[in-house]
Design a protein around this motif. Sequence first.
Motif, PDB file in Angstrom:
ATOM      1  N   ASP A 165      -7.818  -6.948   1.883  1.00 36.34           N
ATOM      2  CA  ASP A 165      -7.219  -8.155   1.310  1.00 36.34           C
ATOM      3  C   ASP A 165      -7.006  -8.026  -0.199  1.00 36.34           C
ATOM      4  O   ASP A 165      -6.398  -8.901  -0.806  1.00 36.34           O
ATOM      5  CB  ASP A 165      -8.025  -9.402   1.660  1.00 36.34           C
ATOM      6  N   THR A 166      -7.505  -6.945  -0.802  1.00 34.66           N
ATOM      7  CA  THR A 166      -7.216  -6.674  -2.208  1.00 34.66           C
ATOM      8  C   THR A 166      -6.964  -5.183  -2.389  1.00 34.66           C
ATOM      9  O   THR A 166      -7.499  -4.354  -1.647  1.00 34.66           O
ATOM     10  CB  THR A 166      -8.373  -7.093  -3.149  1.00 34.66           C
TER      11      THR A 166
ATOM     12  N   ASN B  36      -0.094   3.554   6.686  1.00 34.73           N
ATOM     13  CA  ASN B  36      -0.065   4.142   8.032  1.00 34.73           C
ATOM     14  C   ASN B  36      -1.462   4.178   8.651  1.00 34.73           C
ATOM     15  O   ASN B  36      -1.640   3.888   9.835  1.00 34.73           O
ATOM     16  CB  ASN B  36       0.535   5.544   7.998  1.00 34.73           C
ATOM     17  N   TYR B  37      -2.458   4.533   7.843  1.00 31.87           N
ATOM     18  CA  TYR B  37      -3.841   4.564   8.325  1.00 31.87           C
ATOM     19  C   TYR B  37      -4.289   3.154   8.740  1.00 31.87           C
ATOM     20  O   TYR B  37      -4.840   2.966   9.833  1.00 31.87           O
ATOM     21  CB  TYR B  37      -4.771   5.131   7.258  1.00 31.87           C
TER      22      TYR B  37
ATOM     23  N   LEU C   7       0.834  -1.197   0.000  1.00 30.95           N
ATOM     24  CA  LEU C   7       0.000   0.000   0.000  1.00 30.95           C
ATOM     25  C   LEU C   7       0.869   1.248   0.000  1.00 30.95           C
ATOM     26  O   LEU C   7       1.959   1.242   0.590  1.00 30.95           O
ATOM     27  CB  LEU C   7      -0.888   0.029   1.246  1.00 30.95           C
ATOM     28  N   PRO C   8       0.386   2.340  -0.614  1.00 31.71           N
ATOM     29  CA  PRO C   8       1.094   3.608  -0.492  1.00 31.71           C
ATOM     30  C   PRO C   8       1.227   3.971   0.989  1.00 31.71           C
ATOM     31  O   PRO C   8       0.349   3.650   1.802  1.00 31.71           O
ATOM     32  CB  PRO C   8       0.188   4.590  -1.235  1.00 31.71           C
TER      33      PRO C   8
ATOM     34  N   SER D 116      -8.825   4.958 -11.827  1.00 35.27           N
ATOM     35  CA  SER D 116      -9.198   6.366 -12.021  1.00 35.27           C
ATOM     36  C   SER D 116      -8.535   7.301 -11.014  1.00 35.27           C
ATOM     37  O   SER D 116      -9.179   8.174 -10.446  1.00 35.27           O
ATOM     38  CB  SER D 116     -10.722   6.521 -11.955  1.00 35.27           C
ATOM     39  N   GLY D 117      -7.249   7.098 -10.773  1.00 35.81           N
ATOM     40  CA  GLY D 117      -6.504   7.965  -9.870  1.00 35.81           C
ATOM     41  C   GLY D 117      -6.725   7.680  -8.397  1.00 35.81           C
ATOM     42  O   GLY D 117      -6.237   8.416  -7.543  1.00 35.81           O
ATOM     43  N   GLN D 118      -7.445   6.622  -8.089  1.00 39.66           N
ATOM     44  CA  GLN D 118      -7.690   6.257  -6.701  1.00 39.66           C
ATOM     45  C   GLN D 118      -7.042   4.916  -6.388  1.00 39.66           C
ATOM     46  O   GLN D 118      -6.790   4.108  -7.277  1.00 39.66           O
ATOM     47  CB  GLN D 118      -9.199   6.142  -6.423  1.00 39.66           C
ATOM     48  N   VAL D 119      -6.804   4.700  -5.093  1.00 38.40           N
ATOM     49  CA  VAL D 119      -6.355   3.402  -4.603  1.00 38.40           C
ATOM     50  C   VAL D 119      -7.572   2.770  -3.948  1.00 38.40           C
ATOM     51  O   VAL D 119      -8.135   3.320  -2.999  1.00 38.40           O
ATOM     52  CB  VAL D 119      -5.199   3.544  -3.596  1.00 38.40           C
TER      53      VAL D 119
END
Length: 109
Positions: free
Chosen positions: A65-66, A11-12, A5-6, A71-74
């Motif tokens: 888990d995935t 961190n979140y 994850l970014p 579209s610019g989102q994670v």
Amino acid sequence: MKIELPKPIANYVEANARLDVEGMLKPFAVDAVVLDNGDRHEGHAELRTLLEEAVIPVKAIFTPDTVRHESGQVVLKGPAHGDFKGSPIRFTYRFTLDNDAIKALEITL
């Protein structure tokens, strides 16, 4: 299985696993917007209230888990476990990042 994850999202998620309100707030931009269950929460004060009233009391921990980029989102999917009716429930979290901070988050079933 550990997913990559970014950093602000990781961190979140890690802070959520500890039910750490300060840690969950830190990755969000000051003017971040969270759309949760049709409700809009803007800025750290409203996000803190959301976390303290809706997450901490029921010990809601989201475990993605995935992950996919769209579209610019994670976009993360996974179960949330806690002391709430129907636990665990699968959620979709759509994060928008800006300058290494979470600018927006939309949480849906």
